[in-house]
Design an enzyme around this catalytic site. Sequence first.
Site, PDB file in Angstrom:
ATOM      1  N   GLU A  20       0.790  -1.355  -0.152  1.00 54.99           N
ATOM      2  CA  GLU A  20       0.280  -0.250  -0.224  1.00 54.99           C
ATOM      3  C   GLU A  20       0.878   0.979  -0.119  1.00 54.99           C
ATOM      4  O   GLU A  20       1.571   1.667   1.013  1.00 54.99           O
ATOM      5  CB  GLU A  20      -0.424   0.053   1.065  1.00 54.99           C
ATOM      6  CG  GLU A  20      -1.749  -1.013   1.473  1.00 54.99           C
ATOM      7  CD  GLU A  20      -2.976  -1.121   0.281  1.00 54.99           C
ATOM      8  OE1 GLU A  20      -2.991   0.155  -0.562  1.00 54.99           O
ATOM      9  OE2 GLU A  20      -3.573  -2.070  -0.161  1.00 54.99           O
ATOM     10  N   GLU A  61      -6.468   4.105   7.067  1.00 54.01           N
ATOM     11  CA  GLU A  61      -5.865   3.459   6.102  1.00 54.01           C
ATOM     12  C   GLU A  61      -5.934   2.050   5.847  1.00 54.01           C
ATOM     13  O   GLU A  61      -5.865   1.648   4.841  1.00 54.01           O
ATOM     14  CB  GLU A  61      -4.660   4.862   5.670  1.00 54.01           C
ATOM     15  CG  GLU A  61      -4.022   4.077   4.051  1.00 54.01           C
ATOM     16  CD  GLU A  61      -4.393   4.773   3.537  1.00 54.01           C
ATOM     17  OE1 GLU A  61      -4.640   3.392   2.334  1.00 54.01           O
ATOM     18  OE2 GLU A  61      -4.778   5.941   2.907  1.00 54.01           O
ATOM     19  N   GLU A  68     -10.682  -2.276   0.801  1.00 50.74           N
ATOM     20  CA  GLU A  68     -10.574  -2.345  -1.179  1.00 50.74           C
ATOM     21  C   GLU A  68      -9.529  -4.105  -1.214  1.00 50.74           C
ATOM     22  O   GLU A  68     -10.400  -4.630  -2.330  1.00 50.74           O
ATOM     23  CB  GLU A  68      -9.715  -1.807  -1.378  1.00 50.74           C
ATOM     24  CG  GLU A  68     -10.032  -0.152  -1.185  1.00 50.74           C
ATOM     25  CD  GLU A  68      -8.495   1.108  -1.455  1.00 50.74           C
ATOM     26  OE1 GLU A  68      -7.514   0.767  -1.319  1.00 50.74           O
ATOM     27  OE2 GLU A  68      -8.786   2.366  -1.594  1.00 50.74           O
TER      28      GLU A  68
END
Length: 114
Positions: A20, A61, A68
């Site tokens: 990420e 996050e 996701e």
Amino acid sequence: RVWLATGHSAQGFYFALREESAFRQELFLAILMLPWAFVFEFSAVERILLVGTLILVLITELLNSGIEAAIDRISFEAHSLSKRAKDYGSAAVLLSLVLCGGTWLSLFSQFFNL
């Protein structure tokens, strides 16, 4: 059981660092900003706010990345609900960044009497 949970957490952190880019960027900024919370003479509560908002951005996050990943696991096919879920996660990250930035700006402007 605690060791297993700790191992899973470490794996999650490792995957976030490896996969990420947004998490890496936010972690990098947090590492740069963190010392400033201790260099200046803030109260304990102000320090908690400064450090806490940095950690909140990272937590948000990670949660967004989890959303996701789950959506992508289900299907890469474009779907309005998948987009909505990802957009909600992204909006949550944005709000945490706004809170963090506002907190830091407010406390540092107060510190420097701006």
